[in-house]
Design a protein around this motif. Structure first.
Motif, PDB file in Angstrom:
ATOM      1  N   ALA A 131      -2.543   1.038  13.957  1.00 38.87           N
ATOM      2  CA  ALA A 131      -3.229   0.396  12.765  1.00 38.87           C
ATOM      3  C   ALA A 131      -2.315  -0.170  11.848  1.00 38.87           C
ATOM      4  CB  ALA A 131      -4.483   1.556  12.189  1.00 38.87           C
ATOM      5  N   HIS A 132      -1.330   0.708  11.415  1.00 40.55           N
ATOM      6  CA  HIS A 132      -0.223   0.231  10.388  1.00 40.55           C
ATOM      7  C   HIS A 132       0.448  -0.964  10.943  1.00 40.55           C
ATOM      8  CE1 HIS A 132      -0.563   3.112   7.141  1.00 40.55           C
ATOM      9  NE2 HIS A 132      -0.067   4.247   7.925  1.00 40.55           N
ATOM     10  N   ALA A 133       0.683  -0.713  12.276  1.00 38.55           N
ATOM     11  CA  ALA A 133       1.403  -1.817  12.874  1.00 38.55           C
ATOM     12  C   ALA A 133       0.617  -3.268  13.116  1.00 38.55           C
ATOM     13  CB  ALA A 133       1.935  -1.455  14.228  1.00 38.55           C
ATOM     14  N   VAL A 134      -0.331  -3.246  13.733  1.00 38.23           N
ATOM     15  CA  VAL A 134      -1.142  -4.470  13.822  1.00 38.23           C
ATOM     16  C   VAL A 134      -1.645  -5.159  12.417  1.00 38.23           C
ATOM     17  CG1 VAL A 134      -3.516  -5.086  14.632  1.00 38.23           C
ATOM     18  CG2 VAL A 134      -2.242  -3.686  15.869  1.00 38.23           C
ATOM     19  N   SER A 184       6.576  -7.150   7.304  1.00 38.06           N
ATOM     20  CA  SER A 184       7.034  -7.013   8.764  1.00 38.06           C
ATOM     21  C   SER A 184       7.062  -5.729   9.246  1.00 38.06           C
ATOM     22  CB  SER A 184       8.095  -8.065   8.879  1.00 38.06           C
ATOM     23  OG  SER A 184       7.831  -9.323   8.736  1.00 38.06           O
ATOM     24  N   ILE A 185       7.317  -5.679  10.317  1.00 40.28           N
ATOM     25  CA  ILE A 185       7.401  -4.050  10.949  1.00 40.28           C
ATOM     26  C   ILE A 185       8.976  -4.051  10.982  1.00 40.28           C
ATOM     27  CG2 ILE A 185       7.479  -2.628  13.065  1.00 40.28           C
ATOM     28  CD1 ILE A 185       4.597  -4.174  13.575  1.00 40.28           C
ATOM     29  N   VAL A 186       9.728  -3.129  10.417  1.00 39.89           N
ATOM     30  CA  VAL A 186      11.026  -3.071  10.566  1.00 39.89           C
ATOM     31  C   VAL A 186      11.751  -2.014  11.225  1.00 39.89           C
ATOM     32  CG1 VAL A 186      11.523  -4.318   8.320  1.00 39.89           C
ATOM     33  CG2 VAL A 186      11.169  -1.813   8.114  1.00 39.89           C
ATOM     34  N   LEU A 187      11.017  -0.821  11.388  1.00 37.45           N
ATOM     35  CA  LEU A 187      11.544   0.452  12.521  1.00 37.45           C
ATOM     36  C   LEU A 187      10.132   0.488  13.470  1.00 37.45           C
ATOM     37  CD1 LEU A 187      13.376   2.608   9.894  1.00 37.45           C
ATOM     38  CD2 LEU A 187      14.114   0.923  11.658  1.00 37.45           C
ATOM     39  N   GLY A 188      10.504   1.317  14.493  1.00 39.73           N
ATOM     40  CA  GLY A 188       9.700   1.754  15.331  1.00 39.73           C
ATOM     41  C   GLY A 188       8.919   2.865  15.189  1.00 39.73           C
ATOM     42  N   ILE A 189       8.042   3.423  15.778  1.00 42.42           N
ATOM     43  CA  ILE A 189       7.398   4.421  15.822  1.00 42.42           C
ATOM     44  C   ILE A 189       7.826   5.464  16.908  1.00 42.42           C
ATOM     45  CG2 ILE A 189       5.059   5.636  16.388  1.00 42.42           C
ATOM     46  CD1 ILE A 189       3.968   2.439  15.618  1.00 42.42           C
ATOM     47  N   ASP A 190       7.711   6.970  16.276  1.00 42.67           N
ATOM     48  CA  ASP A 190       8.125   7.882  17.346  1.00 42.67           C
ATOM     49  C   ASP A 190       7.331   8.943  16.988  1.00 42.67           C
ATOM     50  OD1 ASP A 190       9.348  10.177  18.404  1.00 42.67           O
ATOM     51  OD2 ASP A 190      11.251  10.110  17.344  1.00 42.67           O
ATOM     52  N   LYS A 228       0.910  -9.411  -7.547  1.00 41.92           N
ATOM     53  CA  LYS A 228      -0.409  -8.743  -7.158  1.00 41.92           C
ATOM     54  C   LYS A 228      -0.870  -9.260  -5.888  1.00 41.92           C
ATOM     55  CE  LYS A 228      -2.074  -9.016 -12.217  1.00 41.92           C
ATOM     56  NZ  LYS A 228      -0.929  -8.148 -12.509  1.00 41.92           N
ATOM     57  N   GLU A 229      -0.652 -10.384  -5.213  1.00 44.58           N
ATOM     58  CA  GLU A 229      -1.287 -10.624  -4.005  1.00 44.58           C
ATOM     59  C   GLU A 229      -0.432  -9.747  -3.036  1.00 44.58           C
ATOM     60  OE1 GLU A 229      -2.213 -14.371  -1.127  1.00 44.58           O
ATOM     61  OE2 GLU A 229      -0.521 -14.681  -2.725  1.00 44.58           O
ATOM     62  N   VAL A 230       0.732  -9.577  -3.228  1.00 45.98           N
ATOM     63  CA  VAL A 230       1.892  -8.921  -2.161  1.00 45.98           C
ATOM     64  C   VAL A 230       1.303  -7.347  -2.291  1.00 45.98           C
ATOM     65  CG1 VAL A 230       3.999  -8.356  -1.703  1.00 45.98           C
ATOM     66  CG2 VAL A 230       3.537 -10.739  -2.294  1.00 45.98           C
ATOM     67  N   SER A 231       1.008  -7.006  -3.667  1.00 49.87           N
ATOM     68  CA  SER A 231       0.778  -5.312  -3.804  1.00 49.87           C
ATOM     69  C   SER A 231      -0.498  -5.098  -3.018  1.00 49.87           C
ATOM     70  CB  SER A 231       0.724  -5.150  -5.087  1.00 49.87           C
ATOM     71  OG  SER A 231       2.296  -5.163  -5.768  1.00 49.87           O
ATOM     72  N   LYS A 232      -1.457  -6.019  -3.203  1.00 45.72           N
ATOM     73  CA  LYS A 232      -2.792  -5.785  -2.616  1.00 45.72           C
ATOM     74  C   LYS A 232      -2.747  -5.853  -1.232  1.00 45.72           C
ATOM     75  CE  LYS A 232      -5.673  -7.898  -6.282  1.00 45.72           C
ATOM     76  NZ  LYS A 232      -6.401  -9.165  -6.571  1.00 45.72           N
ATOM     77  N   GLU A 233      -1.653  -6.512  -0.681  1.00 54.42           N
ATOM     78  CA  GLU A 233      -1.756  -6.752   0.963  1.00 54.42           C
ATOM     79  C   GLU A 233      -1.196  -5.440   1.375  1.00 54.42           C
ATOM     80  OE1 GLU A 233      -0.593 -10.015   3.716  1.00 54.42           O
ATOM     81  OE2 GLU A 233       1.499  -9.001   3.369  1.00 54.42           O
ATOM     82  N   LEU A 234      -0.032  -4.899   0.421  1.00 51.58           N
ATOM     83  CA  LEU A 234       0.463  -3.652   1.114  1.00 51.58           C
ATOM     84  C   LEU A 234      -0.257  -2.373   1.006  1.00 51.58           C
ATOM     85  CD1 LEU A 234       3.048  -1.994   2.101  1.00 51.58           C
ATOM     86  CD2 LEU A 234       3.841  -1.862  -0.397  1.00 51.58           C
ATOM     87  N   ALA A 235      -1.129  -2.183   0.204  1.00 50.29           N
ATOM     88  CA  ALA A 235      -2.312  -1.562  -0.051  1.00 50.29           C
ATOM     89  C   ALA A 235      -3.283  -1.280   1.156  1.00 50.29           C
ATOM     90  CB  ALA A 235      -3.033  -1.716  -1.232  1.00 50.29           C
ATOM     91  N   VAL A 236      -3.566  -2.616   1.811  1.00 51.46           N
ATOM     92  CA  VAL A 236      -4.352  -2.700   3.135  1.00 51.46           C
ATOM     93  C   VAL A 236      -3.808  -2.123   4.016  1.00 51.46           C
ATOM     94  CG1 VAL A 236      -5.552  -4.053   4.432  1.00 51.46           C
ATOM     95  CG2 VAL A 236      -5.613  -4.463   1.992  1.00 51.46           C
ATOM     96  N   ILE A 237      -2.398  -2.466   4.240  1.00 50.48           N
ATOM     97  CA  ILE A 237      -1.450  -1.946   5.335  1.00 50.48           C
ATOM     98  C   ILE A 237      -1.661  -0.548   5.256  1.00 50.48           C
ATOM     99  CG2 ILE A 237       0.879  -1.722   6.241  1.00 50.48           C
ATOM    100  CD1 ILE A 237       1.037  -4.893   5.250  1.00 50.48           C
ATOM    101  N   LEU A 238      -1.114   0.026   3.933  1.00 43.12           N
ATOM    102  CA  LEU A 238      -1.194   1.477   3.864  1.00 43.12           C
ATOM    103  C   LEU A 238      -2.326   2.128   4.090  1.00 43.12           C
ATOM    104  CD1 LEU A 238       1.245   1.546   0.804  1.00 43.12           C
ATOM    105  CD2 LEU A 238       1.864   2.259   2.921  1.00 43.12           C
ATOM    106  N   CYS A 239      -3.677   1.536   3.725  1.00 46.49           N
ATOM    107  CA  CYS A 239      -4.838   2.206   3.903  1.00 46.49           C
ATOM    108  C   CYS A 239      -5.364   2.373   5.361  1.00 46.49           C
ATOM    109  CB  CYS A 239      -5.947   1.626   3.112  1.00 46.49           C
ATOM    110  SG  CYS A 239      -5.823   1.901   1.495  1.00 46.49           S
ATOM    111  N   SER A 240      -4.731   1.287   6.176  1.00 44.83           N
ATOM    112  CA  SER A 240      -5.067   1.081   7.752  1.00 44.83           C
ATOM    113  C   SER A 240      -4.800   2.359   8.377  1.00 44.83           C
ATOM    114  CB  SER A 240      -4.428  -0.260   7.883  1.00 44.83           C
ATOM    115  OG  SER A 240      -3.074  -0.102   8.314  1.00 44.83           O
ATOM    116  N   GLY A 241      -3.980   2.970   8.252  1.00 41.18           N
ATOM    117  CA  GLY A 241      -3.539   3.953   9.093  1.00 41.18           C
ATOM    118  C   GLY A 241      -4.724   5.091   9.472  1.00 41.18           C
TER     119      GLY A 241
END
Length: 161
Positions: A13-16, A25-31, A64-77
């Motif tokens: 969910a975070h990745a998508v 952007s995704i900068v490192l993989g998942i393990d 503000k727009e960038v921060s809100k987007e990051l919050a969505v990414i973080l909540c998505s997990g």
């Protein structure tokens, strides 16, 4: 350590969400075998910022727009775990495992001078993930199978899903 399927949905969910974001952007993989320390990492994308009219600088992280987007990414997990559990009752979403994500979301929102309540961003994450659930589900199944994937392969997987 037993790898929980919930972890695969969490990271997928975070990745998508990061992949489709306007500024990150995704900068490192998942393990999944190193879950906790091996979680996906996202960062501001210079090219995405430029494409969307934001200067690619450290100050942009407080926009503000960038921060809100990051919050969505973080909540998505955690939201991804919840959605997955709605169709698979054997899954047990863990809000406590998402604690660091929510702490970072709060910290980021405060730094941008925004309310640190993340319910709105949580709801936006759900709406977005539901629209891309087929991709999240396929990526989670893939991650659960392979356990470890590079950022490059995650991006290719999402593009081909």
């Amino acid at each position: 350590m037993t790898i929980k399927k919930e972890a695969a949905f969490h990271e997928a969910a975070h990745a998508v969400t990061a992949y489709y974001s306007k500024f990150h952007s995704i900068v490192l993989g998942i393990d999944l075998e190193d879950y906790g320390a091996g979680e996906i990492f996202v960062s501001l994308s210079k090219s995405k910022c430029i494409e969307n009219g934001k200067p690619p600088s450290a100050e942009t992280a407080k926009d503000k727009e960038v921060s809100k987007e990051l919050a969505v990414i973080l909540c998505s997990g955690y939201v991804g775990e919840l959605i997955a559990a709605e169709t698979d009752p054997s899954l047990n979403p863990s809000r406590s495992s998402a604690g660091p994500d929510y702490q970072l979301a709060v910290q980021n929102l405060k730094a941008a001078g925004l309310s640190h309540k993340y319910d709105f961003h949580h709801d936006n994450a759900r709406t977005f993930l539901e629209s891309k659930w087929d991709v999240v589900n396929k990526l989670a199944e893939h991650l659960f199978s392979v356990k470890k994937e590079s950022a490059e392969n995650i991006i290719k997987f999402i593009e081909n899903a």
